[in-house]
Design a protein around this motif. Sequence first.
Motif, PDB file in Angstrom:
ATOM      1  N   ARG A   1       4.752   7.777  78.838  1.00  0.00           N
ATOM      2  CA  ARG A   1       5.382   9.010  78.365  1.00  0.00           C
ATOM      3  C   ARG A   1       6.075   9.711  79.523  1.00  0.00           C
ATOM      4  N   MET A   2       6.854  10.759  79.187  1.00  0.00           N
ATOM      5  CA  MET A   2       7.494  11.644  80.156  1.00  0.00           C
ATOM      6  C   MET A   2       7.049  13.069  79.869  1.00  0.00           C
ATOM      7  N   LYS A   3       6.919  13.846  80.964  1.00  0.00           N
ATOM      8  CA  LYS A   3       6.431  15.217  80.808  1.00  0.00           C
ATOM      9  C   LYS A   3       7.186  16.118  81.772  1.00  0.00           C
ATOM     10  N   LEU A   4       7.508  17.340  81.280  1.00  0.00           N
ATOM     11  CA  LEU A   4       8.157  18.369  82.089  1.00  0.00           C
ATOM     12  C   LEU A   4       7.239  19.579  82.098  1.00  0.00           C
TER      13      LEU A   4
ATOM     14  N   VAL B   1       8.614  20.257  87.506  1.00  0.00           N
ATOM     15  CA  VAL B   1       8.171  18.910  87.887  1.00  0.00           C
ATOM     16  C   VAL B   1       8.358  17.994  86.688  1.00  0.00           C
ATOM     17  N   LEU B   2       9.086  16.886  86.913  1.00  0.00           N
ATOM     18  CA  LEU B   2       9.295  15.879  85.881  1.00  0.00           C
ATOM     19  C   LEU B   2       8.378  14.695  86.168  1.00  0.00           C
TER      20      LEU B   2
ATOM     21  N   GLU C   1       6.274  11.713  90.169  1.00  0.00           N
ATOM     22  CA  GLU C   1       6.713  13.101  90.018  1.00  0.00           C
ATOM     23  C   GLU C   1       8.031  13.320  90.762  1.00  0.00           C
ATOM     24  N   PHE C   2       8.914  14.120  90.143  1.00  0.00           N
ATOM     25  CA  PHE C   2      10.187  14.508  90.740  1.00  0.00           C
ATOM     26  C   PHE C   2      10.335  16.017  90.596  1.00  0.00           C
ATOM     27  N   ASN C   3      10.779  16.676  91.678  1.00  0.00           N
ATOM     28  CA  ASN C   3      11.080  18.104  91.615  1.00  0.00           C
ATOM     29  C   ASN C   3      12.483  18.299  91.050  1.00  0.00           C
ATOM     30  N   VAL C   4      12.585  19.129  90.012  1.00  0.00           N
ATOM     31  CA  VAL C   4      13.867  19.326  89.325  1.00  0.00           C
ATOM     32  C   VAL C   4      14.066  20.811  89.052  1.00  0.00           C
ATOM     33  N   VAL C   5      15.292  21.140  88.682  1.00  0.00           N
ATOM     34  CA  VAL C   5      15.659  22.491  88.235  1.00  0.00           C
ATOM     35  C   VAL C   5      16.304  22.357  86.864  1.00  0.00           C
ATOM     36  N   VAL C   6      15.848  23.157  85.899  1.00  0.00           N
ATOM     37  CA  VAL C   6      16.409  23.130  84.540  1.00  0.00           C
ATOM     38  C   VAL C   6      17.677  23.976  84.536  1.00  0.00           C
ATOM     39  N   THR C   7      18.828  23.331  84.370  1.00  0.00           N
ATOM     40  CA  THR C   7      20.106  24.054  84.336  1.00  0.00           C
ATOM     41  C   THR C   7      20.574  24.343  82.918  1.00  0.00           C
TER      42      THR C   7
END
Length: 500
Positions: A416-419, A409-410, A389-395
Amino acid sequence: MTRVSRNFSDTVEKEALPAVSADVIFASSRFPNYKIGAYNHIVNVKGDPKVLSMKEIVARETALLLEQQNRLSVRDLANKFEKGLAAAAKLSEEARLREAASLEKHVLLKKLRDALESLKGRVAGRNKDDVEEAIAMVEALAVQLTQREGELIQEKTEVKKLATFLKQASEDAKKLVDEERAFARAEIENARAAVQRVEEALQEKEQIFCYLFLNVAILFYDLEELMKDVQEARRIKMLHRPSKVMDMEHELRALRVQLAEKSKHSLLLQKELARSKRVEENLSHLYELDGAEVLGSYLRIKPCSDIAPELSKCAIQWYRISSEGGKKELISGARKSVYAPEPFDVGRILQVEIIYDGQLIMLTTTGAIDPAAGLGNYVEALVRKHDVEFNVVVTQMNGVDQPSESIHVLHVGKMRMKLRKGKATIAKEYYSGSMQLCGVRGGGNAAAQALFWQAKKEFSVVLAFESERDRNAAIMLARRFAFDCNIMLAGPDDRASLGT
């Protein structure tokens, strides 16, 4: 037998005493209870049918005592015997009272017989016969009274025997109670002594436990001190007699420092050499590349002359050049003055072309892009996990800027990948040929922390990470998992340039 009739033929005056028949049948063998009523008439008192005789009372009490003897406790049995003794005393008192009453009855009967004898001498005829019959009846009553007294004497004897028995039983019960009480006291004292012994044993065990705990603590303290002494001895030994491995490590560390200094010095010399060549060839030096040529940083086109045209009026395109064959590959979408190298650029030379009014200006990095220190080991540690898991911000989403700065969270998984945002899932896609993932090609100083992810053809996002390390680790990890699924995960048009 002659019956007494109430009709008299002679003119004798009626007496106060009524005539009594000779064949009177008494309903009870007991002397009747009577009292003197109005006009000296004798009134019989009705006896209580519920009143029991003394024998019946004694028999009933004895049966109850024998019946309850087995189920009564010692103290209850003693109380019962005491009650029986009191009842026997009460019966004895009643017998005494009855004896006194019997004596009074004898006196009354004697007085009544004397009165009848005196009356016999004054009457004649039928009245005389009646008086004689009354005298006989009184004598019969006296005989019955005597018999009753004999029975009372026998009952009194039995009551005395019962009282003696109950008294002896009460004394035995008291003695038994005293013995049981003494036995109970002895048992209580034994129990108290046992409890005291147990308490003393527990206190002794507690003292032993405290002593052992103190000894263990002392041993642990001594062990720690011994370990410290051993470590200190090892340190002193290593200082005085270093091993070959430590010598090699020190030499490698010194060589790395020298290599880094030489690399920096070589980079400065190459830049100076390029500037001197441009001066010798009479070329105008308008722009140069600024920034560290390492993964995790960004490169920026910097004007170095006042006559340099504005970059917004120029056409810019970034390329990556293989250090071995010199093959030039176009980086799709990299048309900004700032470019952040991504993992694909490691080991390759970056080149940018600036076109203004038909004039072409080319800028090239002095060497290949270096990898980030420690990134490889970090990615290898993450590969062992099933989901990272990575903490992200959708810009940006589907090409539209997003003003919200909420944390998402990415998830980068093996398949697979999940947001997601909280419990809501925004995108969840398995690795496929239509999926794209690369670093953001442009975007200013924050480009080194952002990546572009196209989950499917109709959905794409730009994600900003907390650090450059997380951004590059996410790209390398996703490409590693996708490669395990026989899929090359890259950016726009990167597959064609990679020959896939």
